[in-house]
Each structure stands twice: as structure tokens, then as C-alpha cells.
Design an enzyme around this catalytic site. Structure first.
Site, PDB file in Angstrom:
ATOM      1  N   SER A   1     -46.366 -23.480  12.206  1.00 18.25           N
ATOM      2  CA  SER A   1     -45.314 -23.668  13.213  1.00 18.25           C
ATOM      3  C   SER A   1     -45.329 -22.618  14.327  1.00 18.25           C
ATOM      4  O   SER A   1     -45.115 -22.958  15.499  1.00 18.25           O
ATOM      5  CB  SER A   1     -43.946 -23.695  12.539  1.00 18.25           C
TER       6      SER A   1
ATOM      7  N   GLU B   1     -40.759 -13.350   8.905  1.00 23.49           N
ATOM      8  CA  GLU B   1     -41.470 -13.652   7.661  1.00 23.49           C
ATOM      9  C   GLU B   1     -41.295 -12.476   6.705  1.00 23.49           C
ATOM     10  O   GLU B   1     -41.607 -11.342   7.052  1.00 23.49           O
ATOM     11  CB  GLU B   1     -42.953 -13.907   7.915  1.00 23.49           C
TER      12      GLU B   1
ATOM     13  N   HIS C   1     -44.594 -30.897  12.102  1.00 27.78           N
ATOM     14  CA  HIS C   1     -45.226 -30.465  13.345  1.00 27.78           C
ATOM     15  C   HIS C   1     -45.251 -31.573  14.399  1.00 27.78           C
ATOM     16  O   HIS C   1     -45.203 -31.279  15.594  1.00 27.78           O
ATOM     17  CB  HIS C   1     -46.622 -29.927  13.050  1.00 27.78           C
TER      18      HIS C   1
ATOM     19  N   ASP D   1     -35.600 -10.998   6.685  1.00 29.35           N
ATOM     20  CA  ASP D   1     -34.974 -12.237   6.254  1.00 29.35           C
ATOM     21  C   ASP D   1     -34.528 -13.013   7.491  1.00 29.35           C
ATOM     22  O   ASP D   1     -33.647 -12.570   8.226  1.00 29.35           O
ATOM     23  CB  ASP D   1     -33.778 -11.909   5.359  1.00 29.35           C
ATOM     24  N   GLY D   2     -35.120 -14.166   7.718  1.00 28.60           N
ATOM     25  CA  GLY D   2     -34.802 -14.943   8.906  1.00 28.60           C
ATOM     26  C   GLY D   2     -33.377 -15.445   8.937  1.00 28.60           C
ATOM     27  O   GLY D   2     -32.785 -15.585  10.017  1.00 28.60           O
TER      28      GLY D   2
ATOM     29  N   HIS E   1     -38.710 -18.763   9.079  1.00 22.54           N
ATOM     30  CA  HIS E   1     -39.642 -18.569   7.959  1.00 22.54           C
ATOM     31  C   HIS E   1     -41.030 -18.959   8.449  1.00 22.54           C
ATOM     32  O   HIS E   1     -41.505 -20.064   8.219  1.00 22.54           O
ATOM     33  CB  HIS E   1     -39.219 -19.414   6.759  1.00 22.54           C
TER      34      HIS E   1
ATOM     35  N   ASP F   1     -37.040 -23.476   7.972  1.00 20.30           N
ATOM     36  CA  ASP F   1     -37.831 -24.164   6.936  1.00 20.30           C
ATOM     37  C   ASP F   1     -38.297 -23.182   5.862  1.00 20.30           C
ATOM     38  O   ASP F   1     -39.476 -22.878   5.747  1.00 20.30           O
ATOM     39  CB  ASP F   1     -39.013 -24.922   7.550  1.00 20.30           C
TER      40      ASP F   1
END
Length: 297
Positions: free
Chosen positions: A101, A121, A19, A149-150, A42, A170
């Protein structure tokens, strides 16, 4: 597949690194007037309580964000991170809410510039929490949430209409094939949108795939002719002796890294100041340290 929950780890040393870098990148990109699109592949639940059962079970925030809060003279990057985390909590009160995030990013985006935030997500519980938390923002069309699904959802968003974008990748790396998916995702994304900024977080653990990932990312960036920046933060092994009669504590994650393709030109200098401070404050024994390297165009 859905056993990982970030609530156990919110505010730990890996979040501190991720971050701190994310804030510096977004602040740099939003300094220009053109609209920015940020895609978080994600996203997790978005917001976390540091006083709930998850956080109490792990105690990882005590070794992360809470150690930093007492700093008398943070570096500029660390100060920006602490200020943003404090902004989610009542002034003068203990930090009990920790922004993930999505909320770190959204706090820095601009309505007037029509910046966009796309959140993916797949975890059924976390995706519901994310939707609920985003609704509280009342951000309108600025933030879009998908339970998907990212890795796959990202493809349809590149390149963004403004041709200015940041992609945060991530995953939990709970599955061994996540490492290969990350590399493949970056390779495909650079083909679709070569001028975008890409930020990959990964755990530094004793697994061949984890050690190979930054090398693969460097190769992909170099092949694409793009500049890159790689930073790791290791807090080391705890030197606390086990308490007789109590079960030994599991060591947990002791190091993580971030890899940025097309990084802001100011980021390296900021991390050169900040990484040693993070090691000084968060380091706890053998193996603590940091790495900062750059390359490419």
C-alpha cells in the site's frame, strides 16, 4: 504479537481488492489541485518479492495478481491496478516485485501539489525494511515513516493542514482486539476530521468480531451523517482434491472486505464493473462471490 508477516500474502486476492480500491480512491483525490495527505496506519514492509521464500511458501500470488495478468480486457479499475503493479517490474518481464500500500499510494502522489504520505509500522523487521525501501524512493519530505502504533500516531495528524486526506486502516487482525481498535479509531478520527476519506480493510473469517466489524462501521458512518461504500470479494473454497501421501493444504483466507467512508462518487460504478470480473478470474469454487452496498448521506 509480531508473528504476522505480509510477505507470505503479498499479491493475493485480498491485496487485489484492497489495492484496486486504493488506486481508484487516490486517483480521484489527486484529481483536485489541493494538497492531499495520506496516512497508512499499518504500512508493512512496503515492497515484496514474489520470488522469495515467503511468497513461494504460500503461493498466494499465483491465485491473485498472477491470474489477473493474463486478462485480455480488464475493466478500467483493474487495468489501473495491473498497470501500476507492472510499473514496478521490467517491461516485458515476469512480475517479481509487488508494491504494498505505501508504494501503491506514493506512485500516485504529486510533488508539485506537495502531497504527503505518513507511514506507521510497529513490526521491528518490517519497519526496518520499510525505511530502507522508502530511502530508495528519494522522495524527500513527501514520505514520513514512523515505527509506532498507527492507531495512536494517527491522532496527531488529523486534521491535515490542507483539510484533504485519506486514511488507510488495515491491521493484521492477528489480535482479536484489533477489530475493536479499528472501530474506535474510525469513531475518533471522524470527530477530529469529519470530511476525510477513510478506507478500512478487514478479513472475512469465521470469527464474531470479523462479522460484526462492517456493521459497526456502518453504524458509525450513519451516526456521523457520512456516505459509505462496502465491498467484499470471496474466491471460495478450492475444489482441488488432496494428493495422497501429502499433507492437506490449509484453506487460508478466502474472502476480505473494504469499507470506505466519504468514498469518491465514481467508485461504486467502477466496482460494479470490476467485482464480477475479479470473481470470474479469481474464484475457485464453492462460496465465491462479491457484495457491494452503499448508504449514508
Amino acid at each position: 504479537m509480531f508473528s504476522y508477516r505480509h510477505g507470505f500474502h503479498a499479491g493475493n486476492h485480498a491485496d487485489v481488492l484492497k489495492h484496486t480500491v486504493l488506486i481508484a480512491v487516490v486517483k480521484h483525490l489527486t484529481a483536485k489541485p489541493t494538497a492531499l495527505a495520506v496516512i497508512d496506519t499499518h504500512a508493512g514492509a512496503g515492497l515484496y518479492r514474489l520470488d522469495d521464500d515467503f511468497a513461494h511458501t504460500s503461493g498466494e500470488a499465483d491465485e491473485g495478481i498472477r491470474k489477473l495478468l493474463a486478462l485480455a480486457e480488464p475493466t478500467p479499475l483493474v487495468q489501473d491496478y495491473l498497470d501500476l503493479v507492472r510499473s514496478f517490474n521490467r517491461e516485458g518481464k515476469a512480475v517479481r516485485v509487488y508494491p504494498g500500500s505505501p508504494f501503491v499510494t506514493q506512485a500516485l502522489l504529486r510533488q508539485q501539489a506537495r502531497d504527503k504520505l505518513h507511514l506507521f509500522e510497529l513490526h521491528p523487521t518490517d519497519s526496518k525494511s520499510l525505511e530502507s525501501h522508502v530511502e530508495q524512493l528519494e522522495a524527500g519530505r513527501q514520505v514520513h515513516v514512523q515505527r509506532a502504533d498507527g492507531f495512536e500516531g494517527l491522532k496527531a495528524l488529523l486534521p491535515p493542514p490542507s483539510r484533504r486526506g485519506l486514511v488507510l486502516i488495515d491491521p493484521s487482525y492477528e489480535l482479536k482486539n484489533d477489530y475493536g481498535k479499528v472501530a474506535a479509531c474510525l469513531q475518533d478520527s471522524l470527530r477530529r476530521f469529519s470530511t476525510g476519506t477513510y478506507m478500512v480493510w478487514y478479513p472475512v473469517i469465521p470469527r464474531p468480531e470479523a462479522h460484526e466489524l462492517p456493521r459497526r462501521l456502518k453504524t458509525l458512518a450513519n451516526q456521523a451523517g457520512k456516505s459509505w461504500l462496502h465491498a467484499t470479494l470471496a474466491i471460495g473454497q478450492s475444489e482441488e482434491k488432496p494428493v495422497p501421501g501429502e499433507p492437506a493444504k490449509r484453506p487460508g483466507l478466502t474472502a476480505s472486505g473494504v469499507f470506505i467512508v466519504n468514498p469518491p462518487h465514481t467508485l461504486k460504478a467502477g466496482l460494479q464493473l470490476s467485482l464480477p470480473q475479479l470473481v470470474d478470474v479469481l474464484g475457485r469454487g464453492r462460496g465465491k462471490g462479491h457484495v457491494l452496498e452503499s448508504g449514508g448521506r
